[in-house]
Design a protein around this motif. Structure first.
Motif, PDB file in Angstrom:
ATOM      1  N   GLU A  78       0.831  -1.215   0.000  1.00 15.57           N
ATOM      2  CA  GLU A  78       0.000   0.000   0.000  1.00 15.57           C
ATOM      3  C   GLU A  78       0.866   1.266   0.000  1.00 15.57           C
ATOM      4  OE1 GLU A  78      -3.710   1.884   2.598  1.00 15.57           O
ATOM      5  OE2 GLU A  78      -2.786  -0.042   3.151  1.00 15.57           O
ATOM      6  N   MET A  79       1.940   1.237   0.781  1.00 19.59           N
ATOM      7  CA  MET A  79       2.846   2.384   0.821  1.00 19.59           C
ATOM      8  C   MET A  79       3.522   2.583  -0.537  1.00 19.59           C
ATOM      9  SD  MET A  79       4.564   1.769   4.569  1.00 19.59           S
ATOM     10  CE  MET A  79       5.708   3.109   4.404  1.00 19.59           C
ATOM     11  N   GLU A 105       2.236   1.852  -3.416  1.00 17.59           N
ATOM     12  CA  GLU A 105       1.234   2.455  -4.315  1.00 17.59           C
ATOM     13  C   GLU A 105       1.087   3.948  -4.034  1.00 17.59           C
ATOM     14  OE1 GLU A 105      -2.255   0.171  -3.724  1.00 17.59           O
ATOM     15  OE2 GLU A 105      -1.543  -1.569  -4.884  1.00 17.59           O
ATOM     16  N   HIS A 106       1.063   4.318  -2.742  1.00 15.75           N
ATOM     17  CA  HIS A 106       0.978   5.749  -2.411  1.00 15.75           C
ATOM     18  C   HIS A 106       2.223   6.488  -2.894  1.00 15.75           C
ATOM     19  CE1 HIS A 106      -2.751   5.787  -0.207  1.00 15.75           C
ATOM     20  NE2 HIS A 106      -2.355   4.736   0.524  1.00 15.75           N
ATOM     21  N   LYS A 107       3.355   5.815  -2.824  1.00 13.76           N
ATOM     22  CA  LYS A 107       4.586   6.443  -3.303  1.00 13.76           C
ATOM     23  C   LYS A 107       4.501   6.708  -4.805  1.00 13.76           C
ATOM     24  CE  LYS A 107       9.572   5.760  -3.621  1.00 13.76           C
ATOM     25  NZ  LYS A 107      10.704   4.836  -3.378  1.00 13.76           N
ATOM     26  N   ASP A 133       1.779   7.192  -6.488  1.00 16.29           N
ATOM     27  CA  ASP A 133       0.846   8.307  -6.683  1.00 16.29           C
ATOM     28  C   ASP A 133       1.533   9.636  -6.409  1.00 16.29           C
ATOM     29  OD1 ASP A 133      -1.133   6.511  -7.327  1.00 16.29           O
ATOM     30  OD2 ASP A 133      -1.947   6.410  -5.285  1.00 16.29           O
ATOM     31  N   LEU A 134       2.334   9.686  -5.344  1.00 17.77           N
ATOM     32  CA  LEU A 134       3.037  10.923  -5.019  1.00 17.77           C
ATOM     33  C   LEU A 134       4.062  11.266  -6.093  1.00 17.77           C
ATOM     34  CD1 LEU A 134       3.563  10.499  -1.165  1.00 17.77           C
ATOM     35  CD2 LEU A 134       1.964  12.028  -2.333  1.00 17.77           C
ATOM     36  N   LYS A 163       2.298  12.820  -8.835  1.00 12.82           N
ATOM     37  CA  LYS A 163       1.892  14.195  -8.529  1.00 12.82           C
ATOM     38  C   LYS A 163       3.083  15.144  -8.503  1.00 12.82           C
ATOM     39  CE  LYS A 163      -2.182  12.891  -5.841  1.00 12.82           C
ATOM     40  NZ  LYS A 163      -2.820  12.914  -4.510  1.00 12.82           N
ATOM     41  N   TYR A 190       1.538  14.974   3.418  1.00 11.24           N
ATOM     42  CA  TYR A 190       0.513  14.070   2.891  1.00 11.24           C
ATOM     43  C   TYR A 190       1.002  12.601   2.918  1.00 11.24           C
ATOM     44  CZ  TYR A 190      -2.628  11.830  -0.431  1.00 11.24           C
ATOM     45  OH  TYR A 190      -3.511  10.972  -1.030  1.00 11.24           O
ATOM     46  N   LEU A 191       2.276  12.409   2.552  1.00 11.42           N
ATOM     47  CA  LEU A 191       2.846  11.057   2.587  1.00 11.42           C
ATOM     48  C   LEU A 191       2.893  10.517   4.015  1.00 11.42           C
ATOM     49  CD1 LEU A 191       4.246   8.668   1.208  1.00 11.42           C
ATOM     50  CD2 LEU A 191       6.398   9.911   1.394  1.00 11.42           C
ATOM     51  N   VAL A 194      -0.567   9.564   5.060  1.00  4.74           N
ATOM     52  CA  VAL A 194      -0.970   8.290   4.421  1.00  4.74           C
ATOM     53  C   VAL A 194      -0.308   7.098   5.132  1.00  4.74           C
ATOM     54  CG1 VAL A 194      -0.803   6.938   2.309  1.00  4.74           C
ATOM     55  CG2 VAL A 194      -1.490   9.329   2.205  1.00  4.74           C
ATOM     56  N   ALA A 205      -2.194   4.123   7.125  1.00  2.83           N
ATOM     57  CA  ALA A 205      -1.994   2.714   6.727  1.00  2.83           C
ATOM     58  C   ALA A 205      -1.574   1.873   7.922  1.00  2.83           C
ATOM     59  CB  ALA A 205      -0.957   2.644   5.623  1.00  2.83           C
TER      60      ALA A 205
END
Length: 305
Positions: free
Chosen positions: A243-244, A246-248, A250-251, A254, A292-293, A296, A300
């Motif tokens: 999950e982390m 995937e967030h990475k 996304d970041l 961005k 934001y990271l 998140v 998580a």
């Protein structure tokens, strides 16, 4: 005879026996009775009494045997006298009956041969039926009793035959089972060699597995120590890491336009004021992205707990 049993001097033997009876509990009367009985028994067959040692146990056993022998001898003498008396009575009665038959002309010598034969047959039948007279009723009763005994014997015979059939059936079943067991035993004996080979193979595999187990335990301990050294905790599971990641991603998506914009600014002529404003703006954006990271990651970790 007494010399053979007791020794060369009877008086000396008597004194020794008396002394031994005082010290060891011998009974002189019992010893004398045993000696007298042994002498009478061996004299009856024309032999001498053998030498042996008089001990309390031997005297007791011999006295017991002598007492029992004397009792049986007396009983047999009484029975023999009774039989002799009965035989004398039967002989006198036979002589009297013979005199009566001869007086009326019915002596055995004067009777025809067929009558004598019939009388013998009648006597044999009477002896067989165990009757004491020649009355018809006695014969009928004896025949009836013989028929009853015959019926009982036939019933016992039928019962024994039935039991024999049952035992024969049991025997057949036992033989069949024995044959089956022998065949099974033979098969098991044939299977011994393959089973032993299989067991040896299993032993070898077991030894290999034990070696592998020790190796895996050592590797497990090593990797566990490595994870403890790098700060791994059970909360950081594979799902959390995915999950982390995937967030990475996304970041990164961005922040990529921002990085491209920053790279485009590098091609511009240096303007200190604008560059400072742009840098401050990018710092704020970068700080917002880091916050934001962090949010998140915290969410998580909280959801995994």
């Amino acid at each position: 005879m007494s010399d053979i049993v007791g020794g060369p001097d009877p008086s000396a033997i008597t004194s020794v026996t008396a002394e031994s009876s005082k010290t060891t509990g011998f009974d002189a009367n019992r010893i004398s009775e045993v000696k007298a009985w042994l002498t009478s028994q061996f004299d009856a067959v024309g032999k001498d009494v053998p030498d042996f040692e008089y001990t309390p146990r031997s005297i007791a056993e011999l006295h017991k045997i002598a007492t029992l022998s004397q009792a049986k001898t007396q009983a047999s003498a009484i029975v023999a006298n009774d039989y002799r008396q009965k035989a004398a009575e039967y002989r006198s009665q036979a002589a009297r009956i013979r005199e009566i038959l001869e007086s009326v002309g019915l002596a055995q010598e004067s009777l025809p041969s067929n009558v004598v034969s019939s009388a013998h047959v009648l006597a044999k039948v009477a002896n067989l039926l165990d009757v004491r007279d020649t009355e018809l009723s006695s014969f009928l009763v004896a025949v009836a009793d013989l028929s009853l005994r015959k019926t009982a014997v036939e019933e016992k015979r039928a019962k024994v035959q039935q039991e024999s059939k049952v035992l024969l059936e049991y025997t057949r079943k036992a033989i069949a089972r024995l044959t089956y067991l022998k065949r099974t035993l033979s098969q098991l004996e044939d299977d011994i060699a393959p089973c032993e080979a299989q067991m040896e193979n299993w032993k070898t595999n077991l030894a290999i597995m034990e070696s592998k187990e020790r190796q895996y335990l050592q590797e497990y301990g090593y990797y566990k120590a490595v994870l403890n050294r790098v700060g791994y905790t059970p909360e950081i599971s594979h799902g959390v890491l995915v999950e982390m990641a995937e967030h990475k991603k996304d970041l990164e998506k961005k922040t990529k336009p921002i990085l491209d914009t920053l790279r485009s600014y590098q091609d511009l002529p240096p303007d200190k004021a604008l560059a400072a404003l742009a840098i401050e703006d990018k710092k704020r954006q970068y700080a917002a992205a880091e916050k934001y990271l962090e949010d998140v990651l915290q969410s998580a970790l909280a959801s995994s707990e």
